[in-house]
Design a protein around this motif. Sequence first.
Motif, PDB file in Angstrom:
ATOM      1  N   UNK A 262       2.027   1.229  -7.575  1.00  0.00           N
ATOM      2  CA  UNK A 262       1.855   1.259  -6.026  1.00  0.00           C
ATOM      3  C   UNK A 262       0.746   0.513  -5.908  1.00  0.00           C
ATOM      4  N   UNK A 263       0.922  -0.303  -4.524  1.00  0.00           N
ATOM      5  CA  UNK A 263      -0.290  -1.259  -4.038  1.00  0.00           C
ATOM      6  C   UNK A 263      -0.414  -0.906  -2.793  1.00  0.00           C
ATOM      7  N   UNK A 264      -1.757  -0.774  -2.545  1.00  0.00           N
ATOM      8  CA  UNK A 264      -2.843  -0.383  -3.175  1.00  0.00           C
ATOM      9  C   UNK A 264      -2.812   0.741  -4.021  1.00  0.00           C
ATOM     10  N   UNK A 265      -3.289   0.883  -5.104  1.00  0.00           N
ATOM     11  CA  UNK A 265      -3.351   2.139  -6.000  1.00  0.00           C
ATOM     12  C   UNK A 265      -3.689   3.182  -5.297  1.00  0.00           C
ATOM     13  N   UNK A 266      -2.995   4.491  -5.869  1.00  0.00           N
ATOM     14  CA  UNK A 266      -3.290   5.817  -5.161  1.00  0.00           C
ATOM     15  C   UNK A 266      -4.809   6.078  -5.148  1.00  0.00           C
ATOM     16  N   UNK A 267      -5.251   6.909  -4.301  1.00  0.00           N
ATOM     17  CA  UNK A 267      -6.557   7.397  -4.024  1.00  0.00           C
ATOM     18  C   UNK A 267      -6.655   8.870  -5.127  1.00  0.00           C
ATOM     19  N   UNK A 268      -8.029   8.820  -5.548  1.00  0.00           N
ATOM     20  CA  UNK A 268      -8.159  10.169  -6.459  1.00  0.00           C
ATOM     21  C   UNK A 268      -9.179  10.897  -5.878  1.00  0.00           C
ATOM     22  N   UNK A 315      -2.367   5.696  -0.354  1.00  0.00           N
ATOM     23  CA  UNK A 315      -3.188   5.032   0.979  1.00  0.00           C
ATOM     24  C   UNK A 315      -2.182   5.289   2.380  1.00  0.00           C
ATOM     25  N   UNK A 316      -0.811   5.052   2.091  1.00  0.00           N
ATOM     26  CA  UNK A 316       0.204   4.980   3.181  1.00  0.00           C
ATOM     27  C   UNK A 316       0.379   6.327   3.543  1.00  0.00           C
ATOM     28  N   UNK A 317       0.092   7.474   2.751  1.00  0.00           N
ATOM     29  CA  UNK A 317       0.219   8.776   3.147  1.00  0.00           C
ATOM     30  C   UNK A 317      -0.929   9.615   3.523  1.00  0.00           C
ATOM     31  N   UNK A 318      -2.024   8.868   4.025  1.00  0.00           N
ATOM     32  CA  UNK A 318      -3.116   9.144   4.585  1.00  0.00           C
ATOM     33  C   UNK A 318      -3.266   9.038   5.962  1.00  0.00           C
TER      34      UNK A 318
END
Length: 396
Positions: A262-268, A315-318
């Motif tokens: 995933x780009x950008x990478x997942x947020x944790x 990032x795209x799911x926020x």
Amino acid sequence: MAGLSLVNVKKIYPATNDHKKSKKKHESGEEKKAQLQVTNEGVVAVQEFNLDVADKEFIVLVGPSGCGKSTTLRMVAGLEEISSGELYIDGKLMNDVAPKDRDIAMVFQNYALYPHMTVYENMAFPLKLRKRPKSEIDKAVREAAEILDITQYLDRKPKALSGGQRQRVAIGRAIVREPKILLMDEPLSNLDAKLRNQMRAEIIKLRQKINTTFLYVTHDQTEAMTLGDRIVIMKDGFIQQIGTPQEVFDHPANLFVAGFIGTPQMNFFDAELVGRGGHYAVVLDGMTVELSENKQQRLAAKGVAGQHVTLGVRPQHISLQCESGSVKARMDVFEMMGSEIHLHANVNGRDMVIIVPTTDINGNYSDAFTIGKEIDFSFSGSTCHLFGNDGKNLEF
């Protein structure tokens, strides 16, 4: 054509003095810097690799540098000796079979063309070694050149070609042999971004035109996602997950896969998983989000208890919110990417990225997003991922 099977394949390189010293330091309590396991036998580059590749399937090995993907490819090619385990091609054991007798072809990262030969001669060379008739060689070379759109370059030397054209020649030299398996070791890494995109499309077209099994190595997850029927994600010699591009994107097996794909990478985020009346919810900084029905069922089937978790959200799911139930973050910087904006923000000391389509912004985006401004965000219970203390996805 043929399938490929690797059963408990392992590769151990004899330990050098440096590795032996590193192991002694680790055993004495000092920090271990090397990620690969060091044993009495040596450095374990690949750990019990198990994979079944179907006939004509396109498999991509992906992972960071040093994870063992190229070593695995070279063991299939016969360029590296297999320390233990079994390799089968078309159902036949190949551990001790010479590379030239495995009926495979390999495309290298640096093209490996003969500079004193023309494109035609480079492509014809493997068939000449097999003492094929001239008419058969000419037909095979010209058919491959037509597929790869390099017919006009057949009389040129490699030095007169661009990087992308040289790579096509290298691929052409491999496919004229009609190998059972085509191995490709980071073939696009030396090309610029635009040319890489073009060559990815060419490889997809090539795959549709020739009947062979592909084993492709890359460190670029975009290549893996666009090319592979299935992806094998590796780290430190171990397979982390095997699945289709959509499977590993939607259901990462652990924190490493979640952050790598995933780009950008997942947020944790640090969060809490709680059970409310038989239903699961996740609590982040005072905001409670009830999980989707599918996630509820998977967690309940595994009997997962309430616990501290690492929450992952892409990032795209926020979505940005201005409601009391959202989470607050501080804007650090934003990047204008044309069709979307990447917002970099900070939440309780953790960095995060939010992707906002420019169509969602009314007016000037520089007015909407100011450095240091406080923003509110939220996410749905169907798009978040939950990882336990061991880093594994709690749903699977």
